[in-house]
Motif scaffolding. Structure first.
Motif, PDB file in Angstrom:
ATOM      1  N   PHE D 179      26.184 -12.189 -15.352  1.00  0.00           N
ATOM      2  CA  PHE D 179      25.764 -12.174 -13.953  1.00  0.00           C
ATOM      3  C   PHE D 179      26.045 -10.818 -13.319  1.00  0.00           C
ATOM      4  CE2 PHE D 179      26.764 -12.812  -9.452  1.00  0.00           C
ATOM      5  CZ  PHE D 179      25.545 -13.289  -9.028  1.00  0.00           C
ATOM      6  N   ASP D 180      27.269 -10.341 -13.551  1.00  0.00           N
ATOM      7  CA  ASP D 180      27.675  -9.068 -12.976  1.00  0.00           C
ATOM      8  C   ASP D 180      26.840  -7.925 -13.556  1.00  0.00           C
ATOM      9  OD1 ASP D 180      29.241  -7.469 -11.373  1.00  0.00           O
ATOM     10  OD2 ASP D 180      30.553  -6.967 -13.054  1.00  0.00           O
ATOM     11  N   LYS D 181      26.597  -8.001 -14.849  1.00  0.00           N
ATOM     12  CA  LYS D 181      25.881  -6.906 -15.509  1.00  0.00           C
ATOM     13  C   LYS D 181      24.456  -6.791 -14.988  1.00  0.00           C
ATOM     14  CE  LYS D 181      28.291  -5.811 -19.712  1.00  0.00           C
ATOM     15  NZ  LYS D 181      29.186  -6.911 -20.104  1.00  0.00           N
ATOM     16  N   VAL D 182      23.835  -7.918 -14.622  1.00  0.00           N
ATOM     17  CA  VAL D 182      22.482  -7.865 -14.075  1.00  0.00           C
ATOM     18  C   VAL D 182      22.536  -7.560 -12.591  1.00  0.00           C
ATOM     19  CG1 VAL D 182      20.389  -9.186 -13.658  1.00  0.00           C
ATOM     20  CG2 VAL D 182      21.666  -9.484 -15.799  1.00  0.00           C
ATOM     21  N   PHE D 183      23.416  -8.289 -11.922  1.00  0.00           N
ATOM     22  CA  PHE D 183      23.460  -8.213 -10.470  1.00  0.00           C
ATOM     23  C   PHE D 183      23.840  -6.823  -9.962  1.00  0.00           C
ATOM     24  CE2 PHE D 183      26.722  -8.119  -7.191  1.00  0.00           C
ATOM     25  CZ  PHE D 183      25.981  -8.474  -6.086  1.00  0.00           C
ATOM     26  N   PHE D 184      24.843  -6.229 -10.596  1.00  0.00           N
ATOM     27  CA  PHE D 184      25.399  -4.996 -10.044  1.00  0.00           C
ATOM     28  C   PHE D 184      24.393  -3.834 -10.015  1.00  0.00           C
ATOM     29  CE2 PHE D 184      28.349  -1.275 -10.582  1.00  0.00           C
ATOM     30  CZ  PHE D 184      28.676  -1.228  -9.253  1.00  0.00           C
ATOM     31  N   PRO D 185      23.719  -3.532 -11.142  1.00  0.00           N
ATOM     32  CA  PRO D 185      22.753  -2.436 -11.081  1.00  0.00           C
ATOM     33  C   PRO D 185      21.607  -2.720 -10.107  1.00  0.00           C
ATOM     34  CG  PRO D 185      23.212  -3.035 -13.357  1.00  0.00           C
ATOM     35  CD  PRO D 185      23.834  -4.079 -12.510  1.00  0.00           C
ATOM     36  N   VAL D 186      21.149  -3.981 -10.053  1.00  0.00           N
ATOM     37  CA  VAL D 186      20.074  -4.306  -9.116  1.00  0.00           C
ATOM     38  C   VAL D 186      20.534  -4.048  -7.691  1.00  0.00           C
ATOM     39  CG1 VAL D 186      18.693  -6.186  -8.168  1.00  0.00           C
ATOM     40  CG2 VAL D 186      18.989  -5.992 -10.634  1.00  0.00           C
ATOM     41  N   ALA D 187      21.740  -4.523  -7.378  1.00  0.00           N
ATOM     42  CA  ALA D 187      22.269  -4.340  -6.034  1.00  0.00           C
ATOM     43  C   ALA D 187      22.397  -2.861  -5.711  1.00  0.00           C
ATOM     44  CB  ALA D 187      23.626  -5.016  -5.911  1.00  0.00           C
ATOM     45  N   MET D 188      22.820  -2.096  -6.712  1.00  0.00           N
ATOM     46  CA  MET D 188      22.995  -0.670  -6.448  1.00  0.00           C
ATOM     47  C   MET D 188      21.664   0.021  -6.225  1.00  0.00           C
ATOM     48  SD  MET D 188      25.960   1.231  -8.428  1.00  0.00           S
ATOM     49  CE  MET D 188      24.750   2.018  -9.358  1.00  0.00           C
ATOM     50  N   PHE D 189      20.663  -0.403  -6.994  1.00  0.00           N
ATOM     51  CA  PHE D 189      19.334   0.184  -6.840  1.00  0.00           C
ATOM     52  C   PHE D 189      18.806  -0.122  -5.436  1.00  0.00           C
ATOM     53  CE2 PHE D 189      14.697   0.175  -7.468  1.00  0.00           C
ATOM     54  CZ  PHE D 189      14.558   1.479  -7.890  1.00  0.00           C
ATOM     55  N   LEU D 190      18.919  -1.392  -5.032  1.00  0.00           N
ATOM     56  CA  LEU D 190      18.439  -1.787  -3.705  1.00  0.00           C
ATOM     57  C   LEU D 190      19.173  -1.008  -2.624  1.00  0.00           C
ATOM     58  CD1 LEU D 190      18.020  -5.643  -3.889  1.00  0.00           C
ATOM     59  CD2 LEU D 190      16.267  -3.920  -3.533  1.00  0.00           C
ATOM     60  N   ASN D 191      20.475  -0.838  -2.836  1.00  0.00           N
ATOM     61  CA  ASN D 191      21.320  -0.171  -1.861  1.00  0.00           C
ATOM     62  C   ASN D 191      20.825   1.243  -1.555  1.00  0.00           C
ATOM     63  OD1 ASN D 191      23.415   0.143  -0.181  1.00  0.00           O
ATOM     64  ND2 ASN D 191      24.954   0.465  -1.762  1.00  0.00           N
ATOM     65  N   GLY D 192      20.185   1.874  -2.553  1.00  0.00           N
ATOM     66  CA  GLY D 192      19.749   3.249  -2.364  1.00  0.00           C
ATOM     67  C   GLY D 192      18.406   3.377  -1.671  1.00  0.00           C
ATOM     68  N   ILE D 193      17.701   2.264  -1.491  1.00  0.00           N
ATOM     69  CA  ILE D 193      16.372   2.346  -0.870  1.00  0.00           C
ATOM     70  C   ILE D 193      16.508   2.377   0.643  1.00  0.00           C
ATOM     71  CG2 ILE D 193      14.107   1.258  -0.716  1.00  0.00           C
ATOM     72  CD1 ILE D 193      14.680  -0.195  -3.241  1.00  0.00           C
TER      73      ILE D 193
END
Lengths: 272, 277, 281, 377
Positions: D179-193
């Motif tokens: 969960f963390d491995k998928v969630f974290f990069p996605v969240a970080m990507f979204l965070n940069g938009i």
């Protein structure tokens, strides 16, 4: 002393690093602790004392793994049991822990009485639930029994207490459920000599009142162990190199490492 | 031991030090008066919060006294390089004493800048080598070492080596063994005594363990609640005293010579059984 | 230092982040050398919003200008603004934070109060006020300057926290006893501990600088002397690219901004992981 | 006196501090436009004077100066005039037909400080001046019309984003694994938009291409604004895209912050001790969440400004009739009074929100109640 409370059978523990390297922290340690007995474990920092504690509590959480061996409390093995099983049936009830008297053992945003109540809540069995008032009564009674300033201490946050009061509260909380055996991991190493004596006195008070019966006391201070422990085991590089009564270890050490420890002990001729 | 004809290093006349702790005033040192003589190995003993560390910082010139006269060889103490040229310190926590970005060696050699006259680099390097040998470290072995590669005991010895190389007239050692394992303690104290002897320094040793004070020093001050409640030679202070703080400090150490340290401990029980038999 | 770099290179996040960032830097600097199309040249034959062709890889904008060259120029401006803002904000922030945190006392109190003031007053508001007051001569450099001057507060705050925790370490006291002056102590015994931290702050400031420029350009207060990714988006929006669903007019620009900022985030997070061992594992 | 009520004392102290900050915000709002050569009246006059006779222009200027509190008045409340040499645009003296310096009457400007006091007084009376682009509509009216829309879009996004972001972050920190491995990069990507970029993508996809949701405005043309069901339904329908252009990004930002805070909390001595005491997993997670929430609240206070700024631009993408849109219109028409009114309103709202967060901190940090520590900041 006959009834064995804790039995450690050829226990070896290792850490597994991210890159698959094994580090053997505890090697082939065997010992028993009987009812009413205090076993002291002495050794320098990094000798594997703290890792051994995790093993004894049945809390081998990766990267720590059990290589081989067994730990039994009252004959029941802790190995190959689920984490939940150990949590619900062993921790705080059969075996409990007094950690180092560092600053941060108690949750800073909870009052002492709330942290104490959590121990009851965590181990309530279905059908015999206690109300908060009952729990409070028990906590207050226990702290009263131990001669603490119950009201003030229980209603305080950890930062409002002195180091000694904090550590005594921790001891009170750890032994609330009358565990069979308590592991004290350097409980006084952060305290000065006077506070240390208060804390140790309290621990013995608990022992003598029968609140718990056996104890493993870990420290690097041999004079302290001499007074606290019946038997002393010397740990060196993950192994027990010598075990004997405290008199034997202090007055007549056998192993070279123990001899070195004894030689390095500072004595004071003025005490009686 | 007579001190009368030795020069006075530190002279404190009724000194006090207080701090603003929030809204109220916290008095750390209260009306302390004492003399420390040349060549003394003085221990200041007390439990935590008694003001002993504040007193040490005052000797180093890091805190000025709030009231009273505090002099070093007759002159008021100031936080100047001149003072630190002669008065140096060993701190409690060896892990926080070194900058992890430079090698230990460099940091030891940096100490030469406080000296006046300043020794040449090569000359001071030799003094550092001598200091390292004095604490039983092979200079070549630690040449490229960084702080995180050494144990607490080793770093503590580095600090002593630094003091040796600086050859200060006075060394203030504030709980120099509190963060190391028990069995390393005596060794560190031995080194401290050794360099004190070799350099003929005056040493002020701060501790909460009265047995350590007895082990190293020729004079002991007992502090309680900011006041110096007892002072004298170990014999005077520990042998025949009736002063309550001293007695309590003596009573509190778990020495192996004691029959009974805590009532109800197993030794006490055994003693009782033996008595009854 | 080398060990640290090695540790960083082990982190896939860092490698990806630094790769994207270096690539975008290379494109911004050397792009025009390989793709030399005048950004002001209007291709009348292809017309506005021409689709992708061999001549215009990503088509043209509403004026018939080549999108690839616009994007390269925009990326260059955005990075330029980000770097200027980052350098200024980090310098001011580090200076104020270090000075206050290390000195303590009333100077620290005053500086801290000023910092908090600028934290709660929204930077966006100040940006809008200044940019709309500066009507003429609103150049790219000026915008970078303004962003830098208005965004230093949180870096000052975090550097201050670090510096004041360092102040109580014994190696500072020991350096004093070695006779080191305040400046030497600051440079030799405080800064090295903060260096990785300052670098992280800088990276975050650059990325927030890029975003601030894009925001301010979006509302038509962007630089007047050059194009930027924000301006490309603004013009695409104002000229019907959105309502006519001309994806090619804004999708590449959004991707470039997001990727650049994402790369910086990746670098920052992976560094945090290496410097703060608790987050590792 | 307030020693017995530490929370109250804390709130009062904070309140006083925010009041001071508010004054500073007003000062910034007052001073920044005046930093350049031009004063606000001249900016307005540049366009207002077109097509007016010199007398009319002077009359208008006098009114404006009075309205801005910039003119020095005599006892009767009339503007004082000085006679000064006239200069042309290049700063050169203008000569009259006799080749002498031409003298013209000029209103005497009051000092900066007294201008500031008039400005502060006006602000506290809710008088932000007159909008130029919608002359003679008072700026306060424009603000009154647009503020509710801004609150409607921003308050739920920020509050919900914060709550769900923190829950997700704590969960990821505790569970780790896949969960963390998928969630974290996605969240970080979204965070940069940036919000507006995400908003544009949503519009292009869901509105223009798929036609599911409207791209513009806050409600349909076919409904009458008021207290009726059709209007609410329309507002809800139009709300979807603007909301989802901010919410996921805000959520990811909070989640990544919470994740690292929670990982830190999980490693503390007291959490280890809690595990040793055999506390239930759920209990430990709740402690982690509660303890990590405090710094997250402080973090919220710090990033409110940035969030609000981002969301204002989202309004512009969707032509949502809030403060952001009002400001955009004002910027396009050089309507400085309205810009200033909007920015001051935004600052005020952010300050108030910050104050609320600080009160929340006082409620959640028991140490404030015990009078021990001054919460977040």
């Amino acid at each position: 002393m006959s009834d064995v409370v804790l039995e450690v059978d050829h226990l070896s523990l290792h850490y597994l690093s991210r890159f698959g390297e094994k580090f053997h922290a505890v090697r082939d340690v065997s010992f028993t602790v009987s009812k009413g007995e205090v076993l002291g474990i002495a050794g320098e920092s990094g000798c594997g004392k703290s890792t051994l504690v995790s093993g004894l509590m049945g809390m081998c959480i990766p990267p720590l793994h059990v290589t081989s061996g067994d730990v039994r409390i009252n004959g029941e093995s802790l190995m190959n049991r689920s984490v939940e099983d150990v949590r619900a049936n062993v921790l705080a009830q059969k075996i409990s822990m007094i950690p180092q008297g560092a600053f941060n053992t108690l949750n800073p945003v909870r009052k002492i009485k709330d942290s104490a109540a959590d121990v009851f809540y965590a181990h309530q069995k279905a059908g015999q639930r206690l109300s908060r008032a009952e729990i409070n009564d028990r906590i207050f009674d226990r702290f009263d029994e131990l001669g603490m300033e119950t009201k003030r201490i229980l209603n305080s946050y950890p930062i409002q207490l002195t180091a000694g009061e904090r550590q005594r509260s921790v001891i009170g909380i750890s032994t609330l459920l009358n565990p069979e055996i308590v592991i004290a991991d350097e409980p006084t190493s952060a305290l000065d000599v006077s506070t240390q004596k208060e804390v140790i006195t309290m621990i013995f008070d608990l022992l003598n009142k029968g609140i718990f019966s056996s104890m493993i006391f870990i420290t690097h201070e041999l004079p302290l162990l001499y007074h606290v422990a019946d038997d002393i085991a010397i740990m060196y590089k993950g192994q027990f190199v010598e075990r004997g009564t405290s008199e034997q270890i202090v007055k007549n050490p056998q192993h070279d490492y123990t001899k070195m420890l004894m030689k390095a002990m500072v004595r004071c001729d003025y005490v009686k | 031991m007579s001190n009368e004809n030795k020069p006075v290093v530190f002279h404190a006349d009724n000194i006090s030090k207080s701090f603003n702790a929030g809204k109220h005033l916290k008095v750390a040192v209260k009306n302390a008066s004492f003399d420390i003589y040349d060549g003394d190995f003085v221990s200041i003993v007390g439990s935590s919060g008694c003001g002993k560390s504040v007193l040490a910082k005052m000797m180093l010139g890091l805190y000025p006294p709030t009231s009273g006269d505090f002099t070093y060889y007759g002159k008021p103490i100031a936080n100047t390089k001149k003072h630190w040229n002669e008065v140096q310190s060993i701190f409690q926590d060896p892990f926080s004493c070194f900058n992890q970005f430079f090698s230990i060696r460099t940091q030891l050699e940096d100490a030469r800048f406080i000296l006046n006259p300043r020794p040449s680099r090569a000359e001071f390097a030799e003094r550092v080598d001598a200091g390292l040998r004095a604490v039983n470290m092979e200079p070549n072995e630690i040449r490229e070492k960084y702080p995180f590669e050494l144990s607490g005991g080793q770093m503590q010895r580095m600090l002593i080596a630094r003091a040796f190389a600086l050859r200060p007239k006075v060394l203030i050692a504030d709980e120099p063994t509190s963060m190391v394992d028990a069995h390393v303690r005596a060794g560190i104290l031995d080194y401290l005594m050794k360099i004190k002897k070799e350099l003929n320094m005056t040493v002020v040793f701060i501790t909460h363990d009265i047995s350590l004070a007895n082990y190293v020093s020729n004079r002991i001050f007992i502090m309680h609640d900011g006041q110096i409640v007892n002072q004298g030679t170990p014999d005077e202070v520990l042998g025949t005293t009736t002063e309550p703080t001293t007695l309590k400090l003596l009573d509190d150490i778990p020495d192996v010579n004691k029959q009974e340290w805590i009532p109800n401990s197993h030794l006490a029980r055994k003693a009782k059984i033996a008595e009854n038999a | 230092m080398i060990k640290l770099l090695k540790n960083l290179m082990k982190s896939p996040m860092f490698v990806v982040g630094i790769a994207i960032f270096i690539l975008s830097l290379l494109i911004a600097i050397f792009g025009p050398v390989f793709y030399n199309v005048d950004i002001n040249a209007r291709d009348i034959v292809a017309g506005p919003y021409a689709p992708s062709s061999s001549e215009h890889l990503l088509g043209t904008d509403h004026l018939g200008r080549d999108y690839v060259s616009l994007l390269i120029a925009g990326l260059r401006s955005s990075l330029y603004v980000g770097l200027i803002a980052g350098i200024i904000a980090t310098t001011i922030g580090v200076f104020i934070g270090l000075f206050g945190g290390f000195r303590g006392g009333w100077i620290d109190e005053v500086l801290n109060m000023g910092t908090n003031l600028f934290i709660v007053i929204p930077q966006f508001v100040i940006l809008v006020l200044i940019s709309s007051a500066v009507k003429e001569g609103r150049s790219l450099t000026l915008i970078g300057l303004i962003i830098g001057l208005t965004s230093w507060s949180w870096s000052a705050r975090s550097v201050r926290a670090q510096a004041s925790s360092l102040r109580s370490r014994d190696h500072i006291a020991l350096a004093k006893m070695n006779g080191d002056g305040n400046l030497k102590i600051l440079i030799k015994h405080v800064l090295p501990y903060l260096l990785s931290y300052v670098f992280m702050v800088f990276i975050m400031q650059v990325s927030s600088g890029i975003l601030s420029e894009a925001s301010i350009s979006m509302i038509g207060l962007g630089p007047l002397d050059s194009t930027s990714l924000g301006i490309i988006l603004n013009q695409a929006k104002d000229n019907g690219a959105l309502s006519d669903s001309i994806w090619i007019a804004f999708l590449p620009a959004t991707l470039v901004i997001t990727l650049t900022v994402f790369a910086l985030y990746l670098i920052n997070t992976s560094m945090e992981g290496v410097f703060n061992p608790r987050l590792r594992k | 006196m307030l020693k017995q009520y530490p929370t109250l004392r804390y709130v009062l102290q904070k309140g006083f501090w925010y009041f001071l900050t508010f004054i500073v915000a007003i000062a910034i709002n007052f001073a920044l436009p005046r930093l350049g050569e031009n004063n606000p009246v001249d900016i307005v006059m540049g366009k207002a004077a077109q097509g007016l006779s010199p007398e009319e222009a002077m009359q208008k200027k006098e009114t404006l100066l009075k309205a801005f509190g910039m003119a020095e008045l005599d006892d009767q409340g009339k503007v004082i005039y000085d006679t000064i040499p006239e200069v042309d645009a290049n700063g050169k003296a203008v000569l009259d037909e006799n080749s002498k310096q031409k003298m013209v009457p000029q209103p005497r400007l009051s000092s900066g400080i007294s201008q500031f006091f008039v400005y502060v007084k006006n602000v506290f009376h809710g008088d932000f001046g007159l909008s130029y682009s919608q002359y003679p509509k008072p700026v306060i009216e424009i603000i009154k019309e647009s503020l509710p829309w801004t609150l409607l879009i921003q308050a739920p996004t920020i509050i919900l984003g914060w709550i769900f972001g923190n829950l997700l972050g704590a969960f990821a920190a505790y569970k780790r694994g896949i969960f963390d491995k998928v969630f974290f990069p996605v969240a970080m990507f979204l965070n940069g938009i940036p919000y507006f970029v995400f908003g544009m993508l949503l519009v292009a996809l869901f509105s223009v291409t798929l036609g599911w949701f409207p791209a513009m405005n806050a409600y349909g043309m076919d409904v009458i604004p008021g207290f009726n069901w059709a209007f609410f339904k329309s507002v809800g329908y139009f709300y979807v895209l603007p909301f989802f252009s901010c919410f996921p990004i805000l959520l990811s930002g909070q989640a990544t912050g919470m994740r690292s805070m929670a990982i830190y909390e999980l490693g503390t001595d007291y959490m280890k001790y809690a595990k040793w005491l055999g506390l239930r997993e759920g209990k430990i997670i709740s402690y982690v969440f509660r303890n990590a929430m405090l710094p997250q609240l402080t973090g919220l206070a710090q990033s409110l400004g940035a969030m609000v700024g981002g969301a204002l631009i989202t309004e512009m993408i969707f032509s949502y009739p809030g403060l952001g849109m009002a400001m955009l219109t004002a910027i396009q028409q050089n309507d400085y009074a309205t810009i200033q009114g909007c920015t001051l309103m935004i600052s005020t709202c952010v300050l108030l929100a910050n104050f609320l967060v600080d009160i929340l901190i006082a409620v959640f940090d028991p140490r404030v109640k015990a009078g021990l520590q001054m919460g977040g900041k």
